[in-house]
Design a protein around this motif. Sequence first.
Motif, PDB file in Angstrom:
ATOM      1  N   MET A   9       0.835  -1.216   0.000  1.00 34.17           N
ATOM      2  CA  MET A   9       0.000   0.000   0.000  1.00 34.17           C
ATOM      3  C   MET A   9       0.861   1.254   0.000  1.00 34.17           C
ATOM      4  SD  MET A   9      -3.256  -0.879   2.370  1.00 34.17           S
ATOM      5  CE  MET A   9      -4.294   0.444   1.797  1.00 34.17           C
ATOM      6  N   ILE A  10       1.958   1.214   0.772  1.00 35.31           N
ATOM      7  CA  ILE A  10       2.843   2.397   0.787  1.00 35.31           C
ATOM      8  C   ILE A  10       3.439   2.598  -0.610  1.00 35.31           C
ATOM      9  CG2 ILE A  10       5.044   3.301   1.659  1.00 35.31           C
ATOM     10  CD1 ILE A  10       3.583   3.277   4.098  1.00 35.31           C
ATOM     11  N   SER A  11       3.892   1.502  -1.210  1.00 29.03           N
ATOM     12  CA  SER A  11       4.570   1.629  -2.504  1.00 29.03           C
ATOM     13  C   SER A  11       3.607   2.047  -3.617  1.00 29.03           C
ATOM     14  CB  SER A  11       5.217   0.303  -2.906  1.00 29.03           C
ATOM     15  OG  SER A  11       6.023  -0.161  -1.878  1.00 29.03           O
ATOM     16  N   GLU A  12       2.332   1.783  -3.423  1.00 28.57           N
ATOM     17  CA  GLU A  12       1.371   2.122  -4.476  1.00 28.57           C
ATOM     18  C   GLU A  12       1.125   3.634  -4.566  1.00 28.57           C
ATOM     19  OE1 GLU A  12      -2.606   0.570  -3.989  1.00 28.57           O
ATOM     20  OE2 GLU A  12      -3.016   0.769  -6.142  1.00 28.57           O
ATOM     21  N   GLY A  13       1.233   4.309  -3.441  1.00 25.84           N
ATOM     22  CA  GLY A  13       0.952   5.753  -3.446  1.00 25.84           C
ATOM     23  C   GLY A  13      -0.533   5.989  -3.643  1.00 25.84           C
ATOM     24  N   ILE A  14      -0.877   6.809  -4.621  1.00 22.48           N
ATOM     25  CA  ILE A  14      -2.303   7.066  -4.877  1.00 22.48           C
ATOM     26  C   ILE A  14      -2.896   5.810  -5.521  1.00 22.48           C
ATOM     27  CG2 ILE A  14      -3.907   8.481  -6.231  1.00 22.48           C
ATOM     28  CD1 ILE A  14      -2.194  10.823  -5.435  1.00 22.48           C
ATOM     29  N   PRO A  15      -3.933   5.237  -4.895  1.00 22.76           N
ATOM     30  CA  PRO A  15      -4.423   3.953  -5.397  1.00 22.76           C
ATOM     31  C   PRO A  15      -4.939   4.039  -6.838  1.00 22.76           C
ATOM     32  CG  PRO A  15      -5.784   4.776  -3.580  1.00 22.76           C
ATOM     33  CD  PRO A  15      -4.671   5.733  -3.744  1.00 22.76           C
ATOM     34  N   SER A  16      -4.770   2.931  -7.569  1.00 26.46           N
ATOM     35  CA  SER A  16      -5.205   2.960  -8.973  1.00 26.46           C
ATOM     36  C   SER A  16      -6.719   2.766  -9.081  1.00 26.46           C
ATOM     37  CB  SER A  16      -4.464   1.889  -9.770  1.00 26.46           C
ATOM     38  OG  SER A  16      -4.559   0.671  -9.077  1.00 26.46           O
ATOM     39  N   TYR A 127      -0.003  19.512  15.826  1.00 23.96           N
ATOM     40  CA  TYR A 127      -0.191  20.285  17.065  1.00 23.96           C
ATOM     41  C   TYR A 127      -0.435  21.747  16.731  1.00 23.96           C
ATOM     42  CZ  TYR A 127       4.652  22.028  16.665  1.00 23.96           C
ATOM     43  OH  TYR A 127       5.811  22.632  16.219  1.00 23.96           O
ATOM     44  N   GLY A 128      -0.791  22.488  17.793  1.00 22.77           N
ATOM     45  CA  GLY A 128      -0.926  23.938  17.650  1.00 22.77           C
ATOM     46  C   GLY A 128      -2.125  24.369  16.813  1.00 22.77           C
ATOM     47  N   GLY A 129      -3.098  23.484  16.626  1.00 23.23           N
ATOM     48  CA  GLY A 129      -4.316  23.854  15.904  1.00 23.23           C
ATOM     49  C   GLY A 129      -4.179  23.839  14.403  1.00 23.23           C
ATOM     50  N   ASN A 130      -3.012  24.300  13.904  1.00 24.06           N
ATOM     51  CA  ASN A 130      -2.846  24.340  12.444  1.00 24.06           C
ATOM     52  C   ASN A 130      -1.466  23.857  11.989  1.00 24.06           C
ATOM     53  OD1 ASN A 130      -1.477  26.465  13.488  1.00 24.06           O
ATOM     54  ND2 ASN A 130      -2.334  28.023  12.142  1.00 24.06           N
ATOM     55  N   GLY A 131      -0.747  23.180  12.862  1.00 25.73           N
ATOM     56  CA  GLY A 131       0.593  22.686  12.502  1.00 25.73           C
ATOM     57  C   GLY A 131       0.484  21.438  11.634  1.00 25.73           C
ATOM     58  N   ALA A 132       0.616  21.659  10.319  1.00 25.85           N
ATOM     59  CA  ALA A 132       0.296  20.592   9.367  1.00 25.85           C
ATOM     60  C   ALA A 132       1.519  19.804   8.926  1.00 25.85           C
ATOM     61  CB  ALA A 132      -0.372  21.212   8.145  1.00 25.85           C
ATOM     62  N   VAL A 133       1.318  18.496   8.732  1.00 28.47           N
ATOM     63  CA  VAL A 133       2.345  17.639   8.139  1.00 28.47           C
ATOM     64  C   VAL A 133       2.172  17.688   6.615  1.00 28.47           C
ATOM     65  CG1 VAL A 133       3.410  15.360   8.246  1.00 28.47           C
ATOM     66  CG2 VAL A 133       2.032  16.153  10.165  1.00 28.47           C
ATOM     67  N   PHE A 134       0.931  17.562   6.197  1.00 29.47           N
ATOM     68  CA  PHE A 134       0.566  17.709   4.782  1.00 29.47           C
ATOM     69  C   PHE A 134      -0.748  18.465   4.730  1.00 29.47           C
ATOM     70  CE2 PHE A 134       2.954  13.700   5.043  1.00 29.47           C
ATOM     71  CZ  PHE A 134       3.938  13.931   4.104  1.00 29.47           C
ATOM     72  N   GLN A 135      -1.079  18.965   3.534  1.00 32.16           N
ATOM     73  CA  GLN A 135      -2.356  19.657   3.385  1.00 32.16           C
ATOM     74  C   GLN A 135      -3.500  18.687   3.118  1.00 32.16           C
ATOM     75  OE1 GLN A 135      -2.134  23.391   1.025  1.00 32.16           O
ATOM     76  NE2 GLN A 135      -0.089  22.670   0.533  1.00 32.16           N
ATOM     77  N   ASN A 136      -3.164  17.544   2.520  1.00 33.42           N
ATOM     78  CA  ASN A 136      -4.216  16.584   2.169  1.00 33.42           C
ATOM     79  C   ASN A 136      -3.609  15.185   2.070  1.00 33.42           C
ATOM     80  OD1 ASN A 136      -3.078  16.198  -0.527  1.00 33.42           O
ATOM     81  ND2 ASN A 136      -3.784  18.288  -0.913  1.00 33.42           N
ATOM     82  N   TRP A 137      -4.498  14.207   1.967  1.00 31.10           N
ATOM     83  CA  TRP A 137      -4.034  12.806   1.996  1.00 31.10           C
ATOM     84  C   TRP A 137      -3.305  12.401   0.729  1.00 31.10           C
ATOM     85  CZ3 TRP A 137      -3.176  10.314   6.241  1.00 31.10           C
ATOM     86  CH2 TRP A 137      -3.829  10.731   7.400  1.00 31.10           C
ATOM     87  N   ALA A 138      -3.571  13.064  -0.380  1.00 28.86           N
ATOM     88  CA  ALA A 138      -2.838  12.724  -1.608  1.00 28.86           C
ATOM     89  C   ALA A 138      -1.360  13.029  -1.419  1.00 28.86           C
ATOM     90  CB  ALA A 138      -3.400  13.511  -2.788  1.00 28.86           C
ATOM     91  N   GLN A 139      -1.075  14.143  -0.772  1.00 28.03           N
ATOM     92  CA  GLN A 139       0.330  14.508  -0.545  1.00 28.03           C
ATOM     93  C   GLN A 139       1.019  13.475   0.340  1.00 28.03           C
ATOM     94  OE1 GLN A 139       0.042  18.511   1.046  1.00 28.03           O
ATOM     95  NE2 GLN A 139      -0.130  19.406  -0.994  1.00 28.03           N
ATOM     96  N   TYR A 140       0.305  13.018   1.347  1.00 26.96           N
ATOM     97  CA  TYR A 140       0.886  11.983   2.224  1.00 26.96           C
ATOM     98  C   TYR A 140       1.206  10.731   1.398  1.00 26.96           C
ATOM     99  CZ  TYR A 140       0.875   7.914   5.270  1.00 26.96           C
ATOM    100  OH  TYR A 140       1.209   6.718   5.865  1.00 26.96           O
ATOM    101  N   LEU A 141       0.226  10.265   0.645  1.00 28.94           N
ATOM    102  CA  LEU A 141       0.406   9.005  -0.094  1.00 28.94           C
ATOM    103  C   LEU A 141       1.572   9.103  -1.075  1.00 28.94           C
ATOM    104  CD1 LEU A 141      -3.332   8.074  -0.870  1.00 28.94           C
ATOM    105  CD2 LEU A 141      -1.838   7.053   0.864  1.00 28.94           C
ATOM    106  N   LEU A 142       1.628  10.214  -1.784  1.00 31.31           N
ATOM    107  CA  LEU A 142       2.693  10.383  -2.788  1.00 31.31           C
ATOM    108  C   LEU A 142       4.070  10.483  -2.129  1.00 31.31           C
ATOM    109  CD1 LEU A 142       1.850  12.943  -5.605  1.00 31.31           C
ATOM    110  CD2 LEU A 142       2.739  10.614  -5.829  1.00 31.31           C
TER     111      LEU A 142
END
Length: 674
Positions: A9-16, A127-142
């Motif tokens: 699943m990690i290697s797939e990134g955005i699912p086909s 944390y901090g209410g708006n401390g983001a790792v990514f803006q959306n899940w597509a960015q995480y997956l990619l």
Amino acid sequence: MTSSEFKKMISEGIPSVLPPPKPYDTSINHAPTRKDILSGDEKKLALKNALRYFPVDFHAVLAKEFAEELSEYGRIYMYRFRPEYEIKARNIDEFPYRSRNAAAIMLMISNNLDLSVAQHPHELITYGGNGAVFQNWAQYLLTMKYLSEMTDDQTLVVYSGHPLGLFPSHRDAPRLVVTNGMVIPNYSSQDHWEKFNALGVSQYGQMTAGSYMYIGPQGIVHGTTITIMNAGRLLNKNSETLKGKLYVSSGLGGMSGAQSKAASIAGIVSVIAEVNPGAIHKRHSQGWVDEVITDMDKLVERVRKAKEKKEVVSIAYQGNIVEVWEEFAERDILVDIGTDQTSLHNPWAGGYYPAGLSFDETNRMISSDPEKFKQLVKRSLVRQVAAINRHTKRGTYFFDYGNAFLLEASRAGANILKPDGEFRYPSYVQDIMGPVCFDYGFGPFRWVCCSNDPADLSVTDNIAADTLEHLMKSSPDQIKQQMVDNLHWIREAAKNKLVVGSQARIMYADAEGRIAIAEAFNSAVASGKISAPVVIGRDHHDVSGTDSPFRETSNIYDGSKFTADMSVQNVIGDAFRGATWVSLHNGGGVGWGEVINGGFGMVLDGTEETGRKLKMMLHWDVNNGIARRSWARSKGALLTLEREMKRTPGLVVTVPYFADDELIDSAIDPSTTL
Ligand SMILES: NC(=O)c1ccc[n+]([C@@H]2O[C@H](COP(=O)([O-])OP(=O)(O)OC[C@H]3O[C@@H](n4cnc5c(N)ncnc54)[C@H](O)[C@@H]3O)[C@@H](O)[C@H]2O)c1
């Protein structure tokens, strides 16, 4: 889910194949609905931006769904793409990889999004209410996909959560370069952030959220304990004890939630006001706060008893902090140390709950009537400051705790300025962190064991303590207290059971200490005493990492506190001296547009090559700030620099001459000064 399914699943990134939509999970903490700030045309642009992550045959379904997310939450999070597997720190070898250093980065990202670590995990906020790792899940997956396939001859580039791609580089280059919220300076207001973030083109990375270096609440418990203990020393020079004294503050959220625990470790009675019952419940069930009180009369009675009996107890008051300051002033409760830790770096979007409105009313008004909400926040700040001023007249030591309290209160028109235009109260960096820690190179050094094994953490604790003990024998008097405090902390760290998420530890150390500890870890990885690599890093809230005139650099008095050369130079210098990843952010702590900060991560893999890099990089990472602080005429930094120049060949720093004050006074026409 099996290990190979996880890797696949990690290697797939955005699912086909389009995954089924995910129901909105009401059992976890969610980010508040963000302000509806985009025009109709801009909403179209946000949608178009979001859809560029997906093949065209997904668009018909996603366009509608993303438009609904934008209208309902003010952002497009792409909830449907949240992965099925549990996101958490795992042993480094459980991640799929071609570069082991990239796998260490995956571990760190996963920790920042762990349900038990992150504040709003489904909105990718750590944390901090708006401390983001990514803006959306597509960015995480990619990003995870890129990390799984990259080699040690590539560098991944991430712009505010968006993985721009893998670029050819070389073994000694960072594997990852991250920037967050870097905008053209004139476009750096709070509303600009709202707009760019809603468009999906920028994000607020806080400090360790968007740089994948968060280690749960432990980091902040340690920093807060040091702050409270040193505040106590300022207050009470002859005695170490804080018994029977009272600490009052607000916030039991991501960072602020550490206050009650830290106050108890420091041995002081604490009252922390918190409007969110969910946040109180979390800290109470964790055992970080001892008692919860919802009634003001009961609170007053309980505090009187605790002070009198010199108990060490932490109390959460479920209500607004303004009420506490006002009632304690009315009823003559002497507060010894006071501060505030509402999220005032984000005042208009849920960071501060104004007095007089219920928690739910506030949450509704933020998006339904933002203008009225703004006025109520301002009025509440004016009231809060008026009450605090009554206390400080009676001897309370009040300080700003890095949340932009003084700044926002002054903007709200509160009585917070002295006649010369300076704030009435110091920031904790001006009085404590700067002169006691940063000027001597002490800052929040941290590490994470990539085996994810508590046994390794225990080995690292012992190595760090032994190293400190050895260094203490020859350390100058000025830093002995810091060494003692940190040695005590590290010896007690396991007992305090502060590990949430990855197997991580924090302590404050100076350049010499950080290098010695990292070298010892690297050797222990090489010999197998530690079973897997160790990631070292730090909070950006450090000697050199952050230019923030109302916080980290508030004790810089040569007029340069509004410049950001130090933090930018720091990241560049770390990158070419061997960091595994670096990040540079706009915002962090006091807010968007108010601070530039950066950090690094370095994987200690036990090789000689890493041994060489760590010395070079950590030396720069601390001494850049020491050199800048000495140029700003800090006596502590000058002393540290002098020691450093003696022991480091090749270090030649420009040092200041001190001009005579009388000479300066006589040179300027007195009628032109205040
Ligand atoms: N102390 C430090 O070293 C340090 C470090 C980093 C950041 N900060 C700053 O501290 C602030 C808090 O950080 P956080 O992660 O805890 O944020 P958070 O948003 O998780 O927590 C703040 C809490 O304050 C509560 N609150 C807001 N207004 C209130 C009011 N009027 N009365 C009572 N409670 C109220 C909120 O419900 C929330 O739970 C931020 O501005 C952050 O940047 C401090």
